[in-house]
Structures are given as C-alpha cells and as structure tokens.
Design a protein around this motif. Structure first.
Motif, PDB file in Angstrom:
ATOM      1  N   ASP A 132      -6.146  10.931  -8.230  1.00 39.20           N
ATOM      2  CA  ASP A 132      -5.062  10.227  -8.647  1.00 39.20           C
ATOM      3  C   ASP A 132      -5.495   9.802 -10.181  1.00 39.20           C
ATOM      4  O   ASP A 132      -6.729   9.774 -10.762  1.00 39.20           O
ATOM      5  CB  ASP A 132      -5.249   8.582  -7.899  1.00 39.20           C
ATOM      6  CG  ASP A 132      -4.222   8.563  -6.965  1.00 39.20           C
ATOM      7  OD1 ASP A 132      -4.012   9.602  -6.257  1.00 39.20           O
ATOM      8  OD2 ASP A 132      -3.863   7.247  -6.805  1.00 39.20           O
ATOM      9  N   VAL A 145       1.093  -1.210  -0.098  1.00 42.13           N
ATOM     10  CA  VAL A 145      -0.168   0.125   0.070  1.00 42.13           C
ATOM     11  C   VAL A 145       0.881   1.146  -0.168  1.00 42.13           C
ATOM     12  O   VAL A 145       2.043   1.217   0.418  1.00 42.13           O
ATOM     13  CB  VAL A 145      -0.844   0.098   1.147  1.00 42.13           C
ATOM     14  CG1 VAL A 145      -0.091   0.094   2.447  1.00 42.13           C
ATOM     15  CG2 VAL A 145      -1.891   1.178   1.051  1.00 42.13           C
ATOM     16  N   TRP A 149      -6.073   2.925  -1.784  1.00 44.17           N
ATOM     17  CA  TRP A 149      -6.762   3.548  -1.080  1.00 44.17           C
ATOM     18  C   TRP A 149      -6.269   4.761  -0.568  1.00 44.17           C
ATOM     19  O   TRP A 149      -4.965   5.216  -1.113  1.00 44.17           O
ATOM     20  CB  TRP A 149      -7.291   2.824   0.020  1.00 44.17           C
ATOM     21  CG  TRP A 149      -6.325   2.001   1.302  1.00 44.17           C
ATOM     22  CD1 TRP A 149      -5.477   1.332   0.803  1.00 44.17           C
ATOM     23  CD2 TRP A 149      -6.189   2.426   2.253  1.00 44.17           C
ATOM     24  NE1 TRP A 149      -4.776   0.992   2.001  1.00 44.17           N
ATOM     25  CE2 TRP A 149      -5.410   1.725   3.098  1.00 44.17           C
ATOM     26  CE3 TRP A 149      -7.315   3.253   3.360  1.00 44.17           C
ATOM     27  CZ2 TRP A 149      -5.087   1.564   4.421  1.00 44.17           C
ATOM     28  CZ3 TRP A 149      -6.876   3.237   4.746  1.00 44.17           C
ATOM     29  CH2 TRP A 149      -5.757   2.403   5.222  1.00 44.17           C
ATOM     30  N   GLN A 150      -6.912   5.626   0.241  1.00 50.80           N
ATOM     31  CA  GLN A 150      -6.358   6.884   0.734  1.00 50.80           C
ATOM     32  C   GLN A 150      -6.914   7.253   2.131  1.00 50.80           C
ATOM     33  O   GLN A 150      -7.590   6.642   2.291  1.00 50.80           O
ATOM     34  CB  GLN A 150      -6.962   8.468  -0.143  1.00 50.80           C
ATOM     35  CG  GLN A 150      -6.968   7.837  -1.732  1.00 50.80           C
ATOM     36  CD  GLN A 150      -7.743   9.113  -2.447  1.00 50.80           C
ATOM     37  OE1 GLN A 150      -8.736   9.330  -2.351  1.00 50.80           O
ATOM     38  NE2 GLN A 150      -6.807   9.702  -3.188  1.00 50.80           N
ATOM     39  N   THR A 169     -10.529  11.541  -6.533  1.00 52.58           N
ATOM     40  CA  THR A 169      -9.390  10.726  -5.746  1.00 52.58           C
ATOM     41  C   THR A 169      -8.113  11.807  -6.049  1.00 52.58           C
ATOM     42  O   THR A 169      -7.257  11.541  -5.229  1.00 52.58           O
ATOM     43  CB  THR A 169      -9.287   9.521  -6.224  1.00 52.58           C
ATOM     44  OG1 THR A 169      -8.701   9.435  -7.549  1.00 52.58           O
ATOM     45  CG2 THR A 169     -10.486   8.565  -6.099  1.00 52.58           C
TER      46      THR A 169
HETATM   47  O1  PRX Z   1      -1.634   8.292  -4.957  1.00 49.81           O
HETATM   48  C1  PRX Z   1      -2.470   7.171  -4.356  1.00 49.81           C
HETATM   49  C2  PRX Z   1      -1.261   6.435  -3.304  1.00 49.81           C
HETATM   50  O2  PRX Z   1      -1.334   7.063  -1.964  1.00 49.81           O
HETATM   51  C3  PRX Z   1      -2.535   8.253  -1.846  1.00 49.81           C
HETATM   52  C4  PRX Z   1      -2.974   8.478  -0.584  1.00 49.81           C
HETATM   53  O3  PRX Z   1      -2.241   8.425   0.455  1.00 49.81           O
HETATM   54  P1  PRX Z   1      -2.287   8.634   1.957  1.00 49.81           P
HETATM   55  O4  PRX Z   1      -3.810   9.284   1.917  1.00 49.81           O
HETATM   56  O5  PRX Z   1      -1.403   9.059   2.485  1.00 49.81           O
HETATM   57  O6  PRX Z   1      -3.022   7.082   2.039  1.00 49.81           O
HETATM   58  C5  PRX Z   1      -2.003   6.213   1.821  1.00 49.81           C
HETATM   59  C6  PRX Z   1      -2.336   4.654   2.307  1.00 49.81           C
HETATM   60  C7  PRX Z   1      -3.614   4.347   2.310  1.00 49.81           C
HETATM   61  C8  PRX Z   1      -3.395   7.838  -3.225  1.00 49.81           C
HETATM   62  O7  PRX Z   1      -4.049   8.807  -3.579  1.00 49.81           O
HETATM   63  N1  PRX Z   1      -1.541   5.129  -3.150  1.00 49.81           N
HETATM   64  C9  PRX Z   1      -2.079   4.402  -1.903  1.00 49.81           C
HETATM   65  N2  PRX Z   1      -2.070   3.061  -2.266  1.00 49.81           N
HETATM   66  C10 PRX Z   1      -1.620   2.814  -3.557  1.00 49.81           C
HETATM   67  C11 PRX Z   1      -1.368   4.143  -4.121  1.00 49.81           C
HETATM   68  N3  PRX Z   1      -1.005   4.314  -5.381  1.00 49.81           N
HETATM   69  C12 PRX Z   1      -0.848   3.313  -6.054  1.00 49.81           C
HETATM   70  N4  PRX Z   1      -1.013   1.857  -5.651  1.00 49.81           N
HETATM   71  C13 PRX Z   1      -1.568   1.820  -4.234  1.00 49.81           C
HETATM   72  N5  PRX Z   1      -1.742   0.566  -4.127  1.00 49.81           N
END
Ligand code: PRX
Length: 616
Positions: free
Chosen positions: A474, A359, A387-388, A472
C-alpha cells in the motif's frame, strides 16, 4: 476507567510492544502459558512460544459460567417474514460441539483442511468454531465466488471435506449453491460434502445432511489443545499473480490481536451488540464477525442478505430492532446509502449506536462526513481501520476516546505495532511525502505466518522488496502528528466495492478465451464502488463485437464471481510494453482517466499509445 484513560496510564506500551501483547494475551484462557513471548528469525516469527490454547474454548467454554444464557449470536435472515434467531452461548456451545463430533466421525483430524462455502447463516460461525475445536484448519470461501474459484481453493488446500448449504436468499431470490458445488468438487480430493439445508428441508442424495447428522452427536467434544503457533485457518486472497494465495494464521497470536482490537477499537463490552457487515468469506468477517466479539463474550449479529432488500432502509431497521451498538462497514456501502438511502434513514431510530467503523478501502471525505453526520449524529467516534487479510486484524486507526478523527486519515498504528513509510530503498520518507507502507519488527501477533504450501511466494511477496520490513503493497503518507493517510495499492491488486481482486486473475480468465491474444486490466474510479475493472483486449481471431464483449465479461464472472464485473472492454491492436515484455497498465489507466502520460521512452511500442488514445 474513563474511555481512553488506559492508554495514557500505560504509555510504556508504545515503547515495549512485546510486553503490551503479552499483557493482552493474558486476557485469553491458556491451557499452558508461554515460555517465550516472541521469537523472530525473519521472514518468520512466532508469538507465545510454548503456550497452548484452543480458540473455540476461548470463544465459548470460558463464557459458560457467567454468560450461559446470554445471546452470543443474532442471525437476521433476509426474508422479512422470517424472524431473527437468537442463539445463546449455551446453545452455540452445544451446536459447535455436536458439529465437531460429526467432523470427527467423518475422520477429520488436527491439521486437516476443511473448506467452508457457506452464506451468512449461523452455521458458518458454527463450522469455523467446530473446526477450531478439533484442530482442523478452516478455509472459508466467499459464497458469491464462482465454482472455479471454490475449486482452485479446495485443490490448493487439498481439502477432503466441504461444508456448504443448499443455498441462501439474496435480493428476495433463492440462490442455488449446490449447482456450483457439484461442479467444483470434480477433480478435487473432497470426498464428503456436508450440506446445511437452508432453502429446502431435504438435501439431495450423495450429500451429508447437516441437520440430520448433528442430532446424532453428543453435546460435548473434548477440545484439541493447540500450540500457539499451530494454524487456526487459511484464507485465500488475491495477489499480483493470477493464483490466489492461502494466507496462514496461527492460533494464539491471531486470537490475541483479534480480541484486543475488538475491545479497544470498538470499545466492545460484554453487553454490546456488534454488527460487522462483512461476509465471513473475507478476513473482516473472520475477525470481527466471529473470533473477536465471541472471544470477549459480546453479542455478534450477522445478516444473510442484501442491504437494499426489500429497500434501502433494511440495515437501519436491523440496527433499530436489534439495538446494535457497534456498526462496522465499508465505504462502498456508505456511498450506496448516500445515493439511495437517505429518505429511509429518517424512519429509524439509531440511538443504540455508540461506535462506527469503516474498512476495506480509503474512505473519501464526502462519505466520511455523511457517515459521521447522518449515522453518527455528529457525536460518535468514526474509526477508520486500515488492515489486510495478511495482518489478520486492525493495524492503523484512531482509538475511541483518544482520536483524532480526521476524515480520510486512518490514524496511528495500534499500540504495539510499528509502521513506517519508506521510499523504494527502504529509507523513511519525510512528513507529507508519499511512500510504501511497511511494518517493522516486532511484527504484530495477528500477522500471517506464511503462504500455505508456498514458502517461496511468502518470501517473494512480502519480504523481498525491503530488508527485514513487511511490505504491505500500500502507498501512504504521514502528517506531522504521525497520522497516516492511505493512498491505495501499489501492486496490481484492485479493490472493487472493498473486495480485493487481482488484475492478473481477471486477465488469465480473458486470455483463456480462444479469441484473445492478450489482455490487460486496469481500474477506473467509480462513485459507488471505489474502483471498477476495465479491460484492454488484443484479439487473436474474430472481430470486435458486442456479442464478444458480453461473452468475455461473462468469462471473467464465471471464473471469479459477480464481483469481478468488467465495466468496459476496449479492443485494441497492441498493448504498451516495456523491453522486458511487461504491460504498462499505468499508461492505460492514465489514458482512461485523462491523465498526462509522463514518458513513453521505456516502451518498445510507443506508437500504440497514440492509437489507443485516439480509439478511446
Ligand atoms: O489497500 C488496502 C485496503 O484493502 C487492502 C487489503 O484488502 P483485504 O486483504 O481484502 O482486507 C480488507 C479488509 C481488512 C489494503 O492493502 N484497505 C483496507 N482497509 C483500508 C484500506 N485502504 C484504506 N483505508 C482503509 N481503512
């Protein structure tokens, strides 16, 4: 039931998300059942309206009958001479209740925000659950964040109580937390600071000694029964603007998704030991190092220190000695071990593992293959979970027993969640074409309920770009089978070693230096950390020098924390800007990574691009 069989037998859930989540929510203990499962008036929505429950009861009390002496929490301290500590459900319940009573004695009540600035020690879990027991809203701040970061979060939350420790061990050294705390509380509303004595027996005068005070408390505290939509916690995260935002989370919806995803994604059964390596200061730690596994009555493991202490075999030693079954970490850690850790790996037996997870950032194929082959012995499901902070729990991933497991593809949306990839106008794009990743109604139960004390920011950040779709920020594309591959953030947020940082926050730290006229931060790829920040600085006064560089690098670290370490600073005469004054960071990034610049016609100062390029 054969793993994964549930999903084919209940295909109907894919068409009826609300029914699916209702079914899952019934697995929790409710004081009062809901009258309405889902209510939506965008940009707001509520889950399990009329339902009442308490999160700490779901993580503790309901396990007492059958799991009283079962280990709830294993804590591994960093110093190797200290033995791991096992805490049973009975003991954890008692500690949480005593602490909840102490908080009540300190006049904390339902709806108050309590800041938690603790390292990875059992008291961080105890504190969160103690807050939830009495209906206080916890706001955990990552212990490696700076005093300024802590202060701004306490100010925004208007917290009156802070729970911290005197320090912790990291890479064999003692890290002092109180020095930062003393500075951080100045100018805030914090009147009481509770200190867990982790390093020394005594705590300095003026602070409340956690160990001494909880001894005086009774071992049962009547839980505050909360409405499903009452706020369980806030967690600050970085966005496009400089100021971090307090992402708000409800109780019933969040707990439902935390619990369900822990169960299905990690095939977590009650006898399993789950180790999620994320610090509780981030959302991953909240959901998978606390609420998810505990709500299922499983055992969770937390580790205080660094992955390389005393050497790169430490994590594998922890897995072997504690027989960890589910291991959840970030691609950055995997890349670190690929580089330094392989020789240590051979010494340890990792046969207890049954599921691997990743993650925080996109995982590249090399890291995926190494993780799958070396740790998973080419047979364990490797769950890449997207997820985020805002989504609260896993949203896109392949399910164990179902798959498919394709390196660098996260997979399909979790049952009950609708995701889409759209163009700038909000229309779905065709297969294979990159676009914006959005979530569609009905919005998943773990989703944020707002930005703390800032409705405008909530609406603008997540709901202004696309009508009735959650943005999102993303980028992603989908293959013909519906598997999603993430391409990274579209906004000015960067992920350094999986940690989320705002370029604007770092720029503000630089701008505040008298010598700096303006600054722009961009990220460049990094073999281990995924991406790292680099600054372009226009000076107001003074001359470029190594001394000034060092000072500016330090400014940013002091403002945010050591994770915000600038790799390089380039002093330039001017920054490329549009007519409306927006700095074109994309152009700067292209220059750095040697990408062809498409066009400079929208710039007011195109000549500076060539100058910067020559300088580089
Ligand atoms: O860009 C994506 C990336 O982490 C972002 C969210 O960061 P945060 O709120 O700190 O949460 C991190 C843990 C859940 C997202 O918008 N991200 C998270 N997981 C992935 C990812 N990008 C690619 N693959 C993932 N598995």
């Amino acid at each position: 039931m054969k793993e994964g069989a549930w999903i084919s037998s209940k295909k109907v859930y894919f068409q009826e998300p609300i029914k699916f989540w209702e079914e899952q929510a019934k697995e929790l203990d409710w004081d009062t059942m809901w009258k309405l499962p889902y209510k939506e008036k965008l940009p707001y929505f509520k889950w399990f309206v009329g339902g009442k429950l308490n999160a700490s009861m779901n993580c503790l009390d309901r396990h007492l009958e059958t799991r009283l002496n079962k280990t709830a929490l294993i804590w591994v301290p960093e110093p190797t001479k200290e033995k791991p500590i096992k805490i049973t459900y009975k003991e954890l319940h008692e500690k949480v209740n005593k602490f909840a009573n102490l908080l009540k004695r300190l006049k904390v009540k339902k709806g108050d925000v309590v800041s938690i600035y603790l390292p990875m020690i059992p008291e961080v879990i105890i504190s969160m659950l103690a807050c939830s027991r009495i209906g206080a809203i916890h706001s955990v701040v990552f212990s490696a964040f700076s005093e300024e970061a802590l202060q701004s979060r306490m100010k925004d939350g208007k917290s009156k109580v802070l729970i911290t420790a005197d320090g912790y061990f990291r890479k064999g050294k003692k890290v002092d937390l109180l020095k930062k705390v003393k500075k951080a509380v100045k100018g805030t509303k914090v009147k009481k600071v509770i200190v867990v004595p982790r390093l020394e027996k005594k705590v300095p005068k003026g602070f409340i000694n956690y160990t001494k005070e909880i001894r005086k408390e009774k071992s049962f505290c009547k839980p505050k029964i909360m409405k499903s939509e009452d706020t369980l916690f806030i967690l600050y995260t970085s966005g496009t603007t400089g100021k971090p935002k307090g992402v708000m989370r409800d109780t019933g919806g969040y707990l439902t998704q935390a619990s369900t995803t822990s169960k299905f994604n990690f095939n977590l059964h009650e006898n399993d030991i789950m180790w999620c390596t994320a610090d509780v200061g981030w959302i991953t730690g909240h959901t998978y190092s606390c609420y998810g596994p505990l709500s299922l009555g499983a055992t969770l493991l937390i580790y205080e220190g660094s992955p390389d202490f005393p050497n790169f075999g430490r994590w594998w030693k922890i897995i072997q000695e504690n027989k960890v079954n589910v291991f959840y970490t970030a691609p950055t850690a995997i890349r670190l071990f690929m580089k330094f850790g392989e020789k240590y790996l051979k010494k340890y037996n990792l046969n207890s593992l049954k599921i691997l997870g990743t993650v925080g950032e996109p995982i590249d194929e090399d890291a995926w293959n190494w993780y799958f082959k070396k740790i998973g012995k080419s047979k364990l499901p490797l769950i890449d979970t997207w997820w985020q902070t805002e989504t609260g729990a896993n949203v896109i991933n392949s399910l164990p027993g179902v798959g498919p497991f394709i390196p660098s593809y996260a997979g399909k949306p979790f049952p009950g969640i609708k995701m889409a990839i759209v163009n700038g106008k909000g229309n779905k794009v065709r297969v294979g074409k990159p676009g914006h990743l959005v979530q569609l109604s009905p919005f998943a139960p773990g989703m944020l309920q707002g930005v703390f004390r800032n409705k405008k920011r909530y609406k603008e950040t997540y709901w202004s770009k696309f009508k009735n779709k959650y943005d999102t920020s993303d980028g992603a594309f989908m293959d013909k089978d519906g598997n999603i591959r993430l391409t990274g953030r579209i906004d000015d947020v960067i992920k350094v070693a999986g940690h989320r940082l705002s370029t604007a926050e770092m720029e503000n730290a630089l701008d505040d230096d008298d010598c700096v006229n303006e600054a722009a931060i961009v990220s460049v790829p990094d073999k281990i950390r995924g991406e790292v920040p680099v600054a372009f600085v226009v000076l107001e006064k003074g001359k470029p020098s190594d001394v000034l560089k060092k000072k500016l690098v330090n400014d940013v670290r002091v403002r945010i924390g050591p994770i915000a370490s600038l790799k390089e600073i380039y002093f330039v005469d001017d920054l490329p800007k549009t007519r409306s004054g927006k700095i074109m960071r994309r152009i700067l990034k292209s220059l750095l990574i040697g990408e062809k610049i498409k066009s400079t016609t929208t710039l007011v100062n195109p000549e500076c691009v060539k100058k910067i390029e020559d300088g580089l």
